[in-house]
Write a protein that holds these residues in place. Structure first.
Motif, mmCIF file in Angstrom:
data_model
loop_
_atom_site.group_PDB
_atom_site.id
_atom_site.type_symbol
_atom_site.label_atom_id
_atom_site.label_comp_id
_atom_site.label_asym_id
_atom_site.label_seq_id
_atom_site.Cartn_x
_atom_site.Cartn_y
_atom_site.Cartn_z
ATOM 1 N N SER A 249 -6.700 4.168 -3.841
ATOM 2 C CA SER A 249 -7.119 3.042 -3.027
ATOM 3 C C SER A 249 -8.007 3.503 -1.874
ATOM 4 O O SER A 249 -7.782 4.567 -1.293
ATOM 5 C CB SER A 249 -5.887 2.322 -2.458
ATOM 6 N N THR A 250 -9.007 2.690 -1.561
ATOM 7 C CA THR A 250 -9.832 2.957 -0.382
ATOM 8 C C THR A 250 -9.365 2.125 0.806
ATOM 9 O O THR A 250 -9.860 2.283 1.921
ATOM 10 C CB THR A 250 -11.301 2.623 -0.681
ATOM 11 N N ASP A 251 -8.405 1.244 0.558
ATOM 12 C CA ASP A 251 -7.865 0.365 1.595
ATOM 13 C C ASP A 251 -6.422 0.777 1.863
ATOM 14 O O ASP A 251 -5.534 0.538 1.055
ATOM 15 C CB ASP A 251 -7.929 -1.095 1.127
ATOM 16 N N ARG A 252 -6.194 1.387 2.997
ATOM 17 C CA ARG A 252 -4.858 1.894 3.295
ATOM 18 C C ARG A 252 -3.930 0.756 3.748
ATOM 19 O O ARG A 252 -4.335 -0.135 4.482
ATOM 20 C CB ARG A 252 -4.918 2.956 4.389
ATOM 21 N N PRO A 253 -2.640 0.816 3.322
ATOM 22 C CA PRO A 253 -1.682 -0.215 3.733
ATOM 23 C C PRO A 253 -1.217 0.003 5.171
ATOM 24 O O PRO A 253 -1.408 1.079 5.756
ATOM 25 C CB PRO A 253 -0.521 -0.002 2.759
ATOM 26 N N GLN A 254 -0.599 -1.025 5.741
ATOM 27 C CA GLN A 254 0.040 -0.864 7.031
ATOM 28 C C GLN A 254 1.251 0.062 6.890
ATOM 29 O O GLN A 254 1.788 0.246 5.796
ATOM 30 C CB GLN A 254 0.479 -2.222 7.573
ATOM 31 N N LEU A 255 1.699 0.610 8.007
ATOM 32 C CA LEU A 255 2.791 1.582 7.960
ATOM 33 C C LEU A 255 4.050 0.995 7.332
ATOM 34 O O LEU A 255 4.703 1.642 6.507
ATOM 35 C CB LEU A 255 3.095 2.096 9.370
ATOM 36 N N TRP A 256 4.405 -0.246 7.698
ATOM 37 C CA TRP A 256 5.644 -0.815 7.161
ATOM 38 C C TRP A 256 5.545 -1.036 5.656
ATOM 39 O O TRP A 256 6.547 -0.882 4.934
ATOM 40 C CB TRP A 256 6.005 -2.115 7.883
ATOM 41 N N VAL A 257 4.354 -1.358 5.184
ATOM 42 C CA VAL A 257 4.149 -1.527 3.740
ATOM 43 C C VAL A 257 4.284 -0.187 3.026
ATOM 44 O O VAL A 257 4.870 -0.091 1.944
ATOM 45 C CB VAL A 257 2.769 -2.154 3.459
#
Length: 484
Positions: A249-257
């Motif tokens: 992925s080039t779009d990183r998730p939020q920390l909680w995700v």
């Protein structure tokens, strides 16, 4: 001649495995060498001893190899492992560079991510952090090993590592066996390792030693290196060649995700082990069509498998748009499980043939007769076999296949808690497996751009000496006050 054959077979296995030969070929060949020295029927041992025992290992543990590799690949491709590692770097900063790397590795591996996935994510992060902080590159492998390959693999209660699952069918235990002793052992391993690395860092600064030149090798170069791959697949549950497949992925998730799937692994594992499975009626398992088994024999594997499956579902649901090639990622994760599972199964088949030879009876009597009681002999047996095979999982399974029933008999006679034996066996298998020929060691040095000459002493101190100190403490406390 029989005992000499066992030694020759082990020597052949060690020598050729270190030179890059596949365990899939070496294990049956070495088993037949041992059988030939003992004048035992070769084909019968291959088809009636080696293969059934290798197949039994696959039948018991392949679900964990499959789900563990799939979970690790999804965590990697979704960017979740990178986010967690980066967050630890940001919070602790370059002043605590070593601690940041250790804790990042510990969090992701305790949450179920394969240590090989962690290696390839943590190495670039550690390179940037250590360079900025002026910490020598040679300490990177030991810092990563401390976080990924010590207490979260063998001591922390509930760890989903395959090593922690292997004793469960033999002892009728759960992943949370001897939780108090496991926490004590974890604290010792972590504390000793951090002390050693802080001491090494202080010495390097006093000597004016900086990070050094160079960068970490590209993932494509290391992951697909055949020499590294052949060693890696027999030591842990992920085929490094699959790391370059799938889609990142080039779009990183939020920390909680990123962190939630790791939490799901731990919580579901605990709920299954402590609440759900103990309350179900599993008497049907005694029927022949279910293998005439019991919940005690399969419950631990069920708990870990359910936890990993639940985490995979949560991970995909939260990151569906961040997995651009979901099918390719899942295919790569599934493929990554096959070669490691078959390689370890082949080591188990080799051990079964050796254990079936008449000469092995003397070895069994020697091990069981060691001074200090069954915990000491169990620790010695798992240490030796993990060292010889270069595989904690392979050595542990061989030891328990050969000696597990004898230890359960001793436990019944002496009132020894099987949970204590479980924890001693797992910690014992995770000590001397970190010898120079171990696949995880070879891979770790490669991804960090270091060598045995520069970094192996520090790996020994944090991964072997610290684990041995913890093992001695667990045996001493367990022998004195029992399991808790």
């Amino acid at each position: 001649m029989g005992f000499l054959g066992i030694l020759v077979a082990l020597g052949l296995l060690l020598f050729l495995a270190y030179r890059g030969w596949s365990i899939l070929l070496l294990a049956p060949a070495a088993a037949l060498v041992a059988a030939a020295f003992a004048s035992e029927p070769l084909l019968a041992h291959w088809t009636q001893t080696f293969m059934p025992n290798a197949a039994t290992f696959v039948a018991q543990f392949f679900p964990l190899f499959l789900l563990g590799a799939l979970f690790g690949k999804l965590m990697d491709d979704s960017g979740s492992v990178t986010v967690i590692a980066d967050e630890m770097t940001r919070r602790l900063g370059e002043r605590r560079a070593i601690l940041a790397v250790v804790l990042a590795g510990a969090i992701v591996t305790y949450g179920g991510v394969s240590l090989f996935v962690a290696f390839f994510v943590l190495a670039p992060m550690a390179t940037a952090l250590f360079r900025s902080a002026g910490v020598p590159r040679r300490l990177m492998p030991a810092a990563i090993a401390l976080g990924t390959s010590t207490f979260t693999m063998s001591a922390m209660p509930g760890t989903p590592a395959i090593q922690n699952a292997i004793p469960m069918p033999f002892f009728g235990t759960t992943p949370f066996a001897a939780p108090g002793l496991g926490i004590i052992a974890s604290a010792i391993m972590l504390g000793f390792g951090l002390w050693w690395l802080a001491r090494a860092e202080a010495g390097a600064r006093a000597a004016g030693e900086g990070f050094g030149a160079g960068d970490t090798p590209p993932i494509q170069v290391v992951a697909d290196d055949q020499f590294i791959r052949e060693r890696a697949v027999s030591s842990h549950e992920f085929d490094t060649a699959e790391l370059i497949h799938g889609g990142h992925s080039t779009d990183r998730p939020q920390l909680w995700v990123a962190a939630l799937p790791l939490v799901v692994v731990v919580l579901v594992n605990l709920l299954m082990s402590a609440l759900v499975l103990p309350r179900i009626d599993a008497s049907f398992l005694a029927e022949a069509r279910w293998g005439s088994t019991s919940l005690a024999a399969v419950g631990g594997v069920w708990a870990v498998a359910t936890a990993l499956a639940a985490a995979i579902v949560v991970l995909i649901a939260l990151n569906a748009r961040r997995l651009p090639a979901l099918k390719a990622t899942m295919d790569a994760g599934a493929n990554a499980a096959v070669l490691p599972a078959m390689s370890v199964a082949s080591l188990v088949g080799f051990g079964a043939v050796v254990a079936a030879l008449p000469a092995f009876e003397a070895v069994r009597e020697w091990v069981l007769g060691l001074g200090g009681g069954p915990l000491v002999s169990l620790a010695v047996a798992t240490n030796i076999l993990a060292a010889l095979t270069g595989s904690a999982s392979g050595g542990l399974t061989i030891a328990l296949d050969a000696l597990g029933p004898a230890y359960m008999k001793l436990a019944a006679e002496t009132g020894l808690d099987p949970g204590l034996m479980h924890r001693v066996a797992v910690i014992g298998a995770g000590t001397l497996d970190s010898l120079p020929h171990n696949g995880a060691v070879v891979t770790l040095l490669a991804v960090c751009g270091s060598t045995h000459a520069k970094s192996y002493l520090d790996i020994v101190m944090v991964a072997v000496v610290g684990a041995l100190v913890a093992l001695v403490a667990v045996i001493a406390i367990g022998s004195s006050v029992g399991s808790f």
